[in-house]
Design a protein around this motif. Sequence first.
Motif, mmCIF file in Angstrom:
data_model
loop_
_atom_site.group_PDB
_atom_site.id
_atom_site.type_symbol
_atom_site.label_atom_id
_atom_site.label_comp_id
_atom_site.label_asym_id
_atom_site.label_seq_id
_atom_site.Cartn_x
_atom_site.Cartn_y
_atom_site.Cartn_z
ATOM 1 N N HIS A 67 -5.670 -3.883 -12.872
ATOM 2 C CA HIS A 67 -4.666 -4.115 -11.841
ATOM 3 C C HIS A 67 -5.009 -3.355 -10.561
ATOM 4 O O HIS A 67 -4.336 -3.512 -9.542
ATOM 5 C CB HIS A 67 -3.277 -3.672 -12.329
ATOM 6 N N LEU A 68 -6.059 -2.534 -10.621
ATOM 7 C CA LEU A 68 -6.415 -1.681 -9.490
ATOM 8 C C LEU A 68 -7.446 -2.393 -8.612
ATOM 9 O O LEU A 68 -8.646 -2.127 -8.664
ATOM 10 C CB LEU A 68 -6.949 -0.336 -9.980
ATOM 11 N N GLU A 86 -4.974 -5.211 -2.676
ATOM 12 C CA GLU A 86 -3.926 -4.975 -3.675
ATOM 13 C C GLU A 86 -2.650 -5.758 -3.366
ATOM 14 O O GLU A 86 -1.821 -5.994 -4.249
ATOM 15 C CB GLU A 86 -3.609 -3.477 -3.799
ATOM 16 N N LYS A 126 -7.983 -2.339 -5.361
ATOM 17 C CA LYS A 126 -8.643 -1.548 -4.333
ATOM 18 C C LYS A 126 -9.868 -0.841 -4.893
ATOM 19 O O LYS A 126 -10.941 -0.823 -4.254
ATOM 20 C CB LYS A 126 -7.666 -0.528 -3.740
#
Length: 246
Positions: A191-192, A232, A194
């Motif tokens: 989910h990260l 994001e 960046k």
Amino acid sequence: MGLDINNLSGGYAGHNILKNISFKVPDGKIVALIGLNGAGKSTTINHVIGELQPQMGTIALNDVDLIKTPTEFKKQIAYIPEQPILYDELTLSEHLHLMLSAYELDDEQHWQLVEKLLTKFRLEKKQHWLPTHFSKGMKQKVMLVAAFMLERPLLIIDEPFLGLDTLAIKAVIDLMQEQARKGNSILLTTHLLKEATQFVDEFVVLYDGRIRFTGSPHHLAAASQLSVDNLEQFFESIQEELDDER
């Protein structure tokens, strides 16, 4: 060659979650499955590791078909689940020796690499510890060492940064890039976004069990009308679409 998923449909107990998805993870590439919760990321991973049977489609790794020759397929992969799985009665060192033995690898030949990995994750002085003494982050590091030490053609990681500190996250990224340089393939979920843009070659975006987009971080940013630094926010745009559909 690498991993080739072709027209895969499947799910759990009659629930068709994945709907005819196809994508590749070529040799030497890092591919991230991304999407909101329930999009089908973990379901895809569970099909690739053989925990779920496809309702339709094929999964092959270096021309080895998962359904036809599951043992040969699974010998080529190392897998790190989202939640660490350790045996309470085994020390850290015993876990790693057991894993090497399961893959029929010579302890002496591989233990030098194991020691380097233990040092990289600051676990070298904890080889005689039992899992009950480990924090969640330390358990995740044990799983990472166990997978990276195998140097398999395909490494699969479900949420690799969960519970890790900043130094450990950097170590994981460095190791993934090192594996890719050696020609091995990496499939991960995260989910990260960046952080992922720093090292991922390609994103595969899942949306309601279907592939919505496949491409590099820059291509995803352009398609989403976002800068790579603000990628994001992509999840926010998907959520807005879901809210509009309701």
